[in-house]
Design a protein around this motif. Structure first.
Motif, PDB file in Angstrom:
ATOM      1  N   GLN A  15       0.830  -1.210   0.000  1.00 43.26           N
ATOM      2  CA  GLN A  15       0.000   0.000   0.000  1.00 43.26           C
ATOM      3  C   GLN A  15       0.863   1.257   0.000  1.00 43.26           C
ATOM      4  N   HIS A  19       0.085   3.686  -3.064  1.00 40.07           N
ATOM      5  CA  HIS A  19      -0.508   5.000  -2.797  1.00 40.07           C
ATOM      6  C   HIS A  19       0.537   6.103  -2.610  1.00 40.07           C
ATOM      7  N   GLU A  23       0.975   5.845  -7.448  1.00 41.87           N
ATOM      8  CA  GLU A  23      -0.109   6.765  -7.806  1.00 41.87           C
ATOM      9  C   GLU A  23       0.307   8.235  -7.754  1.00 41.87           C
ATOM     10  N   ASP A  55      -7.101  -3.211  -2.561  1.00 43.16           N
ATOM     11  CA  ASP A  55      -7.759  -1.915  -2.429  1.00 43.16           C
ATOM     12  C   ASP A  55      -8.690  -1.583  -3.591  1.00 43.16           C
TER      13      ASP A  55
END
Length: 127
Positions: A15, A19, A23, A55
């Protein structure tokens, strides 16, 4: 390499990659990011797969994996990328084609299927 020390088996790490790096830093201009540092971009993408699947969706993770393969294949003439792709065969990245249905799922040509399910308690506890 980061993967060799920490593996790709931590959802929290994945993650953070998805993230925090992919991203925010890579995806907004992936072509430029890949041009500047292809090996790092590919590792960030593969390290983000678990979080993408959890996610978002299996389809999202599969798309991310296919994009990473496409980018890597196009840069295979780069010796660093070629070596990186060889390394993927030795880590968890080698299972992704199977998980995404990109590799045949038979058992040595048989119709054998394995089902996983919860066994009713009355079958597992002493009478």
């Amino acid at each position: 390499a980061f993967q060799a020390k920490y593996g790709r088996d931590s959802l929290q790490r994945s993650q953070e990659f998805l993230h925090g790096l992919y991203e925010r830093k890579v995806l907004p201009d992936i072509a430029k990011s890949f041009e500047r540092c292809p090996a790092a971009v590919l590792e960030i993408m593969l390290n983000s797969l678990m979080a993408s699947q959890v996610d978002y969706s299996n389809e999202d993770a599969e798309g991310l994996y296919k994009l990473a393969l496409q980018l890597a294949s196009g840069a295979r003439s780069n010796p660093v990328i070629s070596a990186q792709m060889e390394d993927w065969a030795e880590d968890t990245a080698h299972i992704y084609p199977f998980l995404f249905g990109m590799r045949r799922r038979d058992c040595f040509g048989t119709n054998l299927k394995v089902y996983v399910y919860e066994v009713p308690e009355n079958l597992t506890s002493p009478s």
